[in-house]
Design a protein around this motif. Structure first.
Motif, PDB file in Angstrom:
ATOM      1  N   TRP A 345       0.800  -1.292  -0.006  1.00 14.70           N
ATOM      2  CA  TRP A 345      -0.088  -0.301   0.013  1.00 14.70           C
ATOM      3  C   TRP A 345       0.850   1.146  -0.162  1.00 14.70           C
ATOM      4  O   TRP A 345       1.680   1.497   0.907  1.00 14.70           O
ATOM      5  CB  TRP A 345      -0.891   0.025   1.066  1.00 14.70           C
ATOM      6  N   SER A 346       0.735   2.104  -1.153  1.00 20.92           N
ATOM      7  CA  SER A 346       1.583   3.162  -1.170  1.00 20.92           C
ATOM      8  C   SER A 346       0.432   4.244  -1.165  1.00 20.92           C
ATOM      9  O   SER A 346      -0.706   4.321  -1.831  1.00 20.92           O
ATOM     10  CB  SER A 346       2.350   3.313  -2.462  1.00 20.92           C
ATOM     11  N   VAL A 347       0.784   5.522  -0.592  1.00 17.29           N
ATOM     12  CA  VAL A 347      -0.102   6.676  -0.699  1.00 17.29           C
ATOM     13  C   VAL A 347       0.456   7.814  -1.654  1.00 17.29           C
ATOM     14  O   VAL A 347       1.744   8.214  -1.580  1.00 17.29           O
ATOM     15  CB  VAL A 347      -0.258   7.426   0.859  1.00 17.29           C
ATOM     16  N   ASP A 348      -0.302   8.154  -2.463  1.00 14.77           N
ATOM     17  CA  ASP A 348      -0.176   9.505  -3.402  1.00 14.77           C
ATOM     18  C   ASP A 348      -1.133  10.481  -3.117  1.00 14.77           C
ATOM     19  O   ASP A 348      -2.311  10.530  -3.335  1.00 14.77           O
ATOM     20  CB  ASP A 348      -0.598   8.989  -4.649  1.00 14.77           C
ATOM     21  N   PRO A 349      -0.603  11.547  -2.055  1.00 21.94           N
ATOM     22  CA  PRO A 349      -1.465  12.422  -1.583  1.00 21.94           C
ATOM     23  C   PRO A 349      -1.598  13.887  -2.759  1.00 21.94           C
ATOM     24  O   PRO A 349      -1.916  14.934  -2.490  1.00 21.94           O
ATOM     25  CB  PRO A 349      -0.694  12.995  -0.459  1.00 21.94           C
ATOM     26  N   MET A 350      -0.971  13.613  -3.898  1.00 22.16           N
ATOM     27  CA  MET A 350      -0.844  14.419  -4.826  1.00 22.16           C
ATOM     28  C   MET A 350      -2.140  14.876  -5.621  1.00 22.16           C
ATOM     29  O   MET A 350      -2.960  15.652  -5.746  1.00 22.16           O
ATOM     30  CB  MET A 350       0.431  14.406  -5.781  1.00 22.16           C
ATOM     31  N   HIS A 351      -2.471  13.635  -6.344  1.00 20.86           N
ATOM     32  CA  HIS A 351      -3.376  13.526  -7.726  1.00 20.86           C
ATOM     33  C   HIS A 351      -4.708  13.882  -7.191  1.00 20.86           C
ATOM     34  O   HIS A 351      -5.425  14.353  -7.900  1.00 20.86           O
ATOM     35  CB  HIS A 351      -3.229  12.320  -8.518  1.00 20.86           C
ATOM     36  N   GLY A 352      -5.179  13.714  -6.039  1.00 21.68           N
ATOM     37  CA  GLY A 352      -6.631  13.769  -5.444  1.00 21.68           C
ATOM     38  C   GLY A 352      -6.801  15.368  -4.891  1.00 21.68           C
ATOM     39  O   GLY A 352      -7.683  15.427  -4.360  1.00 21.68           O
ATOM     40  N   ASN A 353      -5.614  15.945  -4.857  1.00 22.24           N
ATOM     41  CA  ASN A 353      -5.711  17.265  -3.998  1.00 22.24           C
ATOM     42  C   ASN A 353      -5.384  18.345  -5.045  1.00 22.24           C
ATOM     43  O   ASN A 353      -4.882  19.605  -4.759  1.00 22.24           O
ATOM     44  CB  ASN A 353      -4.889  17.201  -2.925  1.00 22.24           C
ATOM     45  N   THR A 354      -5.631  18.100  -6.477  1.00 17.76           N
ATOM     46  CA  THR A 354      -5.658  19.236  -7.473  1.00 17.76           C
ATOM     47  C   THR A 354      -6.291  20.057  -7.501  1.00 17.76           C
ATOM     48  O   THR A 354      -7.757  19.799  -7.329  1.00 17.76           O
ATOM     49  CB  THR A 354      -5.005  18.763  -8.720  1.00 17.76           C
TER      50      THR A 354
END
Length: 449
Positions: A345-354
């Motif tokens: 499990w890796s978290v990408d906190p960038m793409h959902g917060n554009t």
């Protein structure tokens, strides 16, 4: 798999593929790519898969970061060094805080294509094809620049090879020496609010290494090099097919254009061409999952991409957004637990917060990015699972593309140094702040983090 070969994706629907006016020219370019040497080796790929298996079990941590979209113009020594420097500094902070090995993977040496929400872009009444990355067309808004050119695929291979060559020289040749982290300093590092804390941490690590030297417990070679891997979204399937090979004496197929390819959120359809291509390669692979991902759909995807349930094969890069992670992530965790699929499990906190400012500038708010990181760790802790990695769009340049953070960037500051052609990236200061956040939470939470 008897029903798979590198071209079997062509029988499926392939989204986000550019249209080429000259098919003969395209075929000639693909033939040339097929004759070029591989960019990476199967031994590197297998080693990475072994390390990702450790991260999936909580015994290592994946740090994956780099540009949202590489440009050919940035294939120069200085930008490459800066990207490596910020990832090395972040990894040092994470090693210190998490007390476990860090797997360093760059979004680099191949991240030249980007999916777009529309095939065209309109400005001031003029409509042109969308910019899809340097391996497809060019960013300036002119008819000439927006032409789709097959030769750009060869240029992407050449720039990837040059970038990889320099990265290997740096990481193998002493640049990454843990005893000399001053090599990793960026010109503006002293301006960061995290600077004092980072240098205090470096001094502590240096004292520990000197102590090990006295005891004879660590060799110079072990300290002077690091493993560094490459990754990109495997979007343009014809390009990926051309770099898919059977290493000598092997029956299995590897994508030898990168160590760690991933499927994007827009192209992970179960019956689509991207999933068909990915199911046959032996690389460790990742899939971006977001709010539109259903529990049943995710398990069906895992069954197809990892039927043998190989640990280290599958990474799920979660990109929900700070406002939707609490409702979306727990459902997927429960489904994966019930299926007994081993995933990292890796978290990408960038793409959902554009978001887009009133002036039409695409940005991300650092508070939302931090919120999604914190919430991800908290949700996994409640479910007895592990966040094994983080996926970030970042740069070593002192850009102003994401608002907030310790530097207090506002929307009015964005025009100061906004360099990205596609999505906004974290600058050095903001990236290091995330690394310190994870490290500090580890010290507070202990092993369950």
């Amino acid at each position: 798999m008897s029903d798979w070969d590198p071209s079997s994706w062509r029988a499926k629907t392939a989204l986000q593929q550019p249209i080429y006016a000259d098919s003969d020219s395209l075929q000639g370019v693909l033939q040339q790519l097929g004759d070029r040497p591989p960019l990476v080796t199967r031994w590197e790929i297998d080693r990475l898969k072994t390390q990702l298996a450790l991260a999936a079990n909580g015994d290592a941590f994946l740090l994956q970061g780099g540009d949202c979209s590489e440009s050919f113009a940035a294939c120069r020594a200085d930008p490459i060094e800066k990207k490596l420097k910020v990832l090395l500094q972040m990894s040092l902070v994470l090693v210190y805080g998490l007390k476990k090995p860090i797997i360093r993977v760059g979004r680099i040496a191949g991240q030249y294509a980007k999916p777009r929400s529309s095939d065209t872009e309109t400005r001031d009444g003029v409509t042109l094809p969308s910019y899809r990355g340097d391996c497809v067309n060019r960013s300036p808004f002119t008819p000439e620049d927006r032409l789709t050119r097959p030769q750009n695929l060869l240029a992407a291979y050449e720039h990837s090879a040059q970038t990889l060559n320099y990265l290997r020289a740096l990481t193998e040749g002493g640049f990454a020496d843990l005893k000399h982290p001053e090599n990793w300093e960026l010109d503006f590092v002293s301006l960061s609010p995290q600077s004092d804390e980072y240098h205090q941490m470096v001094r502590g690590i240096g004292d520990s290494l000197n102590f090990l030297d006295v005891l004879g417990g660590v060799t110079r070679a072990e300290l002077s090099r690091v493993d560094f891997y490459t990754s990109h979204e495997a979007l343009l399937l014809a390009y990926e097919e051309a770099l898919t090979r059977q290493p000598s004496g092997e029956a299995e197929w590897y994508n030898l254009g990168t160590h760690f390819p991933w499927i994007g959120d827009r192209t992970r359809m179960i019956d689509g061409a991207h999933v068909e291509y990915f199911r046959g390669i032996k690389n460790p692979i990742a899939v971006k999952v977001g709010p539109s991902t259903t529990s049943d759909g995710l398990i069906e995807l895992l069954d197809l991409l990892n039927p043998e349930r190989e640990v280290g094969r599958m990474t799920l890069i979660c990109r929900f957004g700070a406002e939707r992670i609490a409702e979306s992530l727990p459902l997927l965790i429960a489904a994966v637990q019930q299926s007994n699929h081993p995933v990292l499990w890796s978290v990408d906190p960038m793409h959902g917060n554009t978001m887009t400012t009133e002036n039409g500038i695409k940005t991300r708010h650092f508070d939302q990015i931090l919120s999604e990181v914190r919430e991800s760790f908290a949700i996994h802790a409640r479910h007895g699972t592990i966040v094994g990695g983080i996926h970030l769009e970042l740069t070593g340049n002192n850009v102003t593309e994401c608002i907030g953070g310790a530097g207090g960037l506002s929307s009015g500051d964005l025009s100061t140094a906004y360099e990205s052609n596609v999505d906004p990236r974290l600058n050095y200061e903001q990236a290091m702040e995330i690394a310190f956040l994870i490290a500090k939470q580890a010290r507070v939470a202990g092993p369950e983090l």
